[in-house]
Design an enzyme around this catalytic site. Structure first.
Site, PDB file in Angstrom:
ATOM      1  N   GLU A 155      45.535  30.142  44.332  1.00 42.91           N
ATOM      2  CA  GLU A 155      45.140  28.740  44.371  1.00 42.91           C
ATOM      3  C   GLU A 155      46.246  27.859  43.783  1.00 42.91           C
ATOM      4  O   GLU A 155      46.574  26.810  44.335  1.00 42.91           O
ATOM      5  CB  GLU A 155      43.834  28.557  43.586  1.00 42.91           C
ATOM      6  CG  GLU A 155      43.246  27.191  43.743  1.00 42.91           C
ATOM      7  CD  GLU A 155      41.892  27.052  43.072  1.00 42.91           C
ATOM      8  OE1 GLU A 155      41.402  25.923  43.028  1.00 42.91           O
ATOM      9  OE2 GLU A 155      41.349  28.066  42.596  1.00 42.91           O
TER      10      GLU A 155
ATOM     11  N   ARG B 119      41.101  47.962  37.975  1.00 46.38           N
ATOM     12  CA  ARG B 119      39.774  48.566  38.163  1.00 46.38           C
ATOM     13  C   ARG B 119      39.661  49.324  39.471  1.00 46.38           C
ATOM     14  O   ARG B 119      38.759  50.140  39.639  1.00 46.38           O
ATOM     15  CB  ARG B 119      38.685  47.507  37.986  1.00 46.38           C
ATOM     16  CG  ARG B 119      38.588  47.058  36.508  1.00 46.38           C
ATOM     17  CD  ARG B 119      37.508  46.030  36.281  1.00 46.38           C
ATOM     18  NE  ARG B 119      37.660  44.846  37.092  1.00 46.38           N
ATOM     19  CZ  ARG B 119      38.310  43.734  36.726  1.00 46.38           C
ATOM     20  NH1 ARG B 119      38.878  43.669  35.550  1.00 46.38           N
ATOM     21  NH2 ARG B 119      38.384  42.708  37.530  1.00 46.38           N
TER      22      ARG B 119
END
Length: 170
Positions: A95, A58
């Site tokens: 993460e 994007r």
């Protein structure tokens, strides 16, 4: 213009518990899209930008019209294996695990003044990695621009040395 009203929330996408900020509703509104691009360009036009960099995917949508309006070049940053020329890569932590981004080695020269433009600032990992890639090639990250920032994720803590702007904040 109230750009926030042009963003559609899609609950539980791409997985349960995520409130996805869908920018396609803003992109299809010509007036809102033009306003968003023009606002970024207004902030960047006095900064002598040589190249706008947009991270996959994007960032391509927001970065290319900004580059065009500035009369600057556009450089994509992509996932591994997507660029045909010789690349420089940067691996960064997530993460749970790692990810890698790549840029063409000849895309940024020493001293190139760069603006990074992307749709969303969430945790900041992709943008931090993008900035590190640019700097690895000798470029100077002059500004980082986002359409949307998720402030509650505190990504700016990773980007304190950069000029960061966001048009919409949640």
């Amino acid at each position: 213009m109230d750009l926030k009203s042009k963003i559609r929330d899609i609950m539980d996408f791409p997985k349960e518990g995520i409130d996805f900020k869908d920018i396609t509703t803003l992109l299809k509104d010509g007036e809102a899209f033009k306003y968003a691009v023009d606002t970024m360009v207004e902030d960047l036009k006095s900064k002598d930008i040589d190249v706008v960099v947009g991270p996959e995917a994007r960032g391509f949508l927001m970065g290319t019209p900004v580059a065009y309006a500035l009369g600057a070049g556009f450089v994509p940053i992509r996932k591994p294996g997507k660029l045909p020329g010789e690349t420089e890569s940067y691996e960064y932590g997530l993460e749970y695990g790692t990810d890698t981004l790549e840029i063409h080695k000849d895309a940024i020269n020493k001293g190139t003044r760069v603006a990074i433009v992307d749709d969303l600032l969430a945790t900041g990992g992709t943008i931090e990695a993008s900035a590190k890639l640019i700097e690895k090639l000798g470029g100077e990250v002059v500004s980082i621009q986002f359409l949307i920032e998720l402030e509650f994720l505190n990504a700016r803590e990773k980007l304190t040395k950069y000029d960061v702007k966001s048009l919409i904040k949640y």
